[in-house]
Design a protein around this motif. Structure first.
Motif, PDB file in Angstrom:
ATOM      1  N   ASP A 105       0.861  -1.187   0.000  1.00 40.34           N
ATOM      2  CA  ASP A 105       0.000   0.000   0.000  1.00 40.34           C
ATOM      3  C   ASP A 105       0.898   1.238   0.000  1.00 40.34           C
ATOM      4  OD1 ASP A 105      -2.011   1.827   0.207  1.00 40.34           O
ATOM      5  OD2 ASP A 105      -2.707   1.206   2.189  1.00 40.34           O
ATOM      6  N   ALA A 106       1.292   1.663  -1.201  1.00 39.10           N
ATOM      7  CA  ALA A 106       2.165   2.830  -1.367  1.00 39.10           C
ATOM      8  C   ALA A 106       3.462   2.650  -0.596  1.00 39.10           C
ATOM      9  CB  ALA A 106       1.452   4.104  -0.944  1.00 39.10           C
ATOM     10  N   VAL A 158      -8.859   2.776  -4.525  1.00 40.54           N
ATOM     11  CA  VAL A 158      -7.527   2.295  -4.172  1.00 40.54           C
ATOM     12  C   VAL A 158      -7.463   2.138  -2.654  1.00 40.54           C
ATOM     13  CG1 VAL A 158      -6.500   3.430  -6.169  1.00 40.54           C
ATOM     14  CG2 VAL A 158      -6.551   4.631  -3.989  1.00 40.54           C
ATOM     15  N   ASN A 175      -3.272   4.262   1.919  1.00 34.15           N
ATOM     16  CA  ASN A 175      -1.960   4.903   1.751  1.00 34.15           C
ATOM     17  C   ASN A 175      -1.713   5.287   0.292  1.00 34.15           C
ATOM     18  OD1 ASN A 175      -1.268   4.746   4.466  1.00 34.15           O
ATOM     19  ND2 ASN A 175      -0.408   2.697   4.250  1.00 34.15           N
ATOM     20  N   GLN A 176      -2.176   4.442  -0.609  1.00 31.83           N
ATOM     21  CA  GLN A 176      -2.070   4.791  -2.027  1.00 31.83           C
ATOM     22  C   GLN A 176      -2.851   6.065  -2.308  1.00 31.83           C
ATOM     23  OE1 GLN A 176      -3.683   1.239  -3.726  1.00 31.83           O
ATOM     24  NE2 GLN A 176      -1.749   0.111  -3.684  1.00 31.83           N
ATOM     25  N   ARG A 192      -0.992   9.141  -1.050  1.00 30.67           N
ATOM     26  CA  ARG A 192       0.158   9.490  -1.905  1.00 30.67           C
ATOM     27  C   ARG A 192      -0.317  10.073  -3.231  1.00 30.67           C
ATOM     28  NH1 ARG A 192       3.511  11.394  -4.285  1.00 30.67           N
ATOM     29  NH2 ARG A 192       5.626  10.688  -4.784  1.00 30.67           N
ATOM     30  N   LEU A 193      -1.329   9.465  -3.826  1.00 30.73           N
ATOM     31  CA  LEU A 193      -1.793   9.927  -5.132  1.00 30.73           C
ATOM     32  C   LEU A 193      -2.562  11.239  -5.038  1.00 30.73           C
ATOM     33  CD1 LEU A 193      -0.743   7.162  -5.930  1.00 30.73           C
ATOM     34  CD2 LEU A 193      -2.809   6.789  -7.260  1.00 30.73           C
ATOM     35  N   ALA A 200      -2.406   1.280  -9.092  1.00 29.95           N
ATOM     36  CA  ALA A 200      -2.096   2.394  -8.186  1.00 29.95           C
ATOM     37  C   ALA A 200      -0.726   2.222  -7.547  1.00 29.95           C
ATOM     38  CB  ALA A 200      -3.169   2.514  -7.107  1.00 29.95           C
ATOM     39  N   GLU A 201      -0.332   0.977  -7.268  1.00 37.44           N
ATOM     40  CA  GLU A 201       0.995   0.740  -6.681  1.00 37.44           C
ATOM     41  C   GLU A 201       2.082   0.978  -7.717  1.00 37.44           C
ATOM     42  OE1 GLU A 201       3.227   0.027  -3.285  1.00 37.44           O
ATOM     43  OE2 GLU A 201       1.043   0.114  -3.457  1.00 37.44           O
ATOM     44  N   HIS A 207       2.514   4.721  -7.899  1.00 34.24           N
ATOM     45  CA  HIS A 207       3.260   5.170  -6.721  1.00 34.24           C
ATOM     46  C   HIS A 207       4.748   4.855  -6.866  1.00 34.24           C
ATOM     47  CE1 HIS A 207       4.903   5.239  -2.670  1.00 34.24           C
ATOM     48  NE2 HIS A 207       5.190   3.959  -2.816  1.00 34.24           N
ATOM     49  N   GLU A 208       5.063   3.653  -7.319  1.00 30.02           N
ATOM     50  CA  GLU A 208       6.472   3.268  -7.441  1.00 30.02           C
ATOM     51  C   GLU A 208       7.174   4.080  -8.519  1.00 30.02           C
ATOM     52  OE1 GLU A 208       7.262  -0.890  -7.632  1.00 30.02           O
ATOM     53  OE2 GLU A 208       6.619  -1.211  -5.556  1.00 30.02           O
TER      54      GLU A 208
END
Length: 432
Positions: A167-168, A307, A310-311, A314-315, A366-367, A370-371
């Motif tokens: 999760d992010a 999502v 945590n994702q 961040r997003l 979504a991950e 984030h990555e």
């Protein structure tokens, strides 16, 4: 469809949508799970350790976990997991049970496999292993606090009975095994303490097992990590449940700070009780027990995407940055919803659509996004200037994502496996 002979009358109890279960009915439920043909089953490399016979199968593009267990326990777990899912508690989703099997066999509990989830053993032995047991314990503690707030006594809290999702860059934990769990209107301090005590013992043993398998770095002490679990639990429980007293003139600031702190910890706020008097103000916050959702709801409102928490956090930051970029470029204000729509079509979708077919499904979209953001920051720090999104995307797809193993839940893999099982149990394929 194969029909069992009269002497093999069995009962299947499935939760809606019942159509999802139709493809599973042709499986040989009259046979012990341990004797099922391997061709009907699939291997899940990240599975944990279980004291019961557990097997996995695929049907209609979905993966299911089948657990052989005494009927009273199966019914108990079926009922509890159904409640948890309805309330949004982080747990696996139950589909049904098969009971009254021949020869006094145990029941079979059917749960939906949690996509993109990993066991603790897989996290420490997989290609992306980061050897961070303290972060894993924090995630487990948050799950235990969330269950206790809901009046749930687990009775068997352990790393083995938990699944973890990325999760992010962090993890979200989900309860897997609820056969020993009990539900109360509220949970007593004694019940909570005993649950934490059991968790400490089990986690210590599991980490020692990892150490024996040389999966823990030499400088990590399993007993020290396990002994820290009750301390982490007590600190989080106090932060979530404490009443706060402050001066009346601090009211607005202190309430806002407390709510922001709870959201940062991943908890949603339900009811707020504020009692004021000439001597000061007393704040009590009723914390929601479902999966964290403050950022998820806001992100869904702006983009329409579902999502993890945590994702979403961040997003959302990236959406806000993109809105500022648009306003600077266009010389005027851009509405929130318009910024969210344009971020989705101009920033997010081009990145996730750039993932080639052979790498699709390695991580949730979504991950991946984030990555890519993290990889862009890393490359820019090393270069001394902002390398830009597409340089980061190219580097990420060449160097980072290929190192992530192909997950069992890749849609094309499951669909192919599901078609193979169809042919085995019915003698024909869906296209016939």
């Amino acid at each position: 469809m194969t029909v069992d002979p009269p002497e093999r009358v069995m009962r299947y109890l499935f939760r809606p949508p019942a159509a999802e279960a139709a493809g599973l009915l042709s499986l040989p439920w009259h046979q012990p799970l341990a004797e099922w043909d391997d061709a009907l089953l699939i291997e899940v490399p990240q599975r944990g350790i279980s004291r019961h016979v557990v097997r996995f199968t695929a049907c209609d593009g979905r993966v299911y976990a089948l657990k052989e267990i005494a009927e009273p326990l199966a019914r108990h777990e079926y009922a509890l997991l159904s409640e948890f899912e309805g309330e949004g508690l982080p747990s696996v989703s139950v589909l049904g049970i098969c009971v009254d099997r021949p020869d006094a066999q145990e029941a079979i509990l059917v749960t939906r496999y949690l996509e993109y989830s990993m066991s603790y053993r897989y996290l420490f032995s997989g290609p992306r292993a980061e050897h961070d047991p303290e972060r894993l314990i924090d995630t487990l503690v948050q799950l235990l606090v969330r269950l206790h707030l809901a009046g749930v006594y687990w009775g068997d809290c352990s790393l083995s009975n938990t699944l973890f999702r990325l999760d992010a860059g962090s993890y979200t934990a989900y309860m897997v095994d609820a056969e020993t769990a009990e539900r109360y209107p509220t949970l007593s301090a004694g019940k909570r303490d005993y649950d934490v005590h059991l968790a400490r013992e089990r986690v210590g043993a599991e980490l020692m097992d990892l150490q024996a398998g040389e999966l823990l770095p030499g400088d990590i002490d399993p007993i020290s990590i396990a002994d820290g679990l009750p301390v982490r639990y007590a600190a989080l429980w106090e932060e979530i449940t404490r009443e706060e007293v402050f001066r009346a003139d601090e009211q607005a600031l202190r309430v806002a700070e407390r709510l922001a702190r709870l959201n940062d910890l991943g908890f949603d706020v339900g009811e707020i009780e504020l009692v004021t008097s000439p001597e000061g103000a007393r704040l009590r916050v009723d914390t929601r027990v479902g999966e964290p959702g403050h950022n998820r709801r806001e992100f869904a409102r702006l983009t329409g995407l579902e999502v993890q928490e945590n994702q979403a956090r961040r997003l959302l930051n990236d959406v806000h940055s993109y809105r500022a970029y648009l306003e600077t470029r266009e010389g005027g204000p851009v509405a929130e919803l318009e910024a969210g729509r344009r971020w989705l079509t101009e920033a997010y979708l081009p990145v996730v659509d750039a993932v080639p077919a052979e790498l699709a499904g390695r991580l949730p979209p979504a991950e991946v996004y984030h990555e890519v953001l993290e990889h862009r920051w890393f490359l820019s720090e090393r270069a001394g200037f902002d390398v830009g999104t597409w340089a980061a995307v190219r580097s990420y797809l060449q160097q980072v994502l290929p190192r992530t193993p192909s997950e069992l839940t890749t849609p094309s893999v499951i669909a192919d496996r599901g078609r193979s099982l169809d042919r085995l149990v019915t003698g024909r394929s869906r296209s016939d």
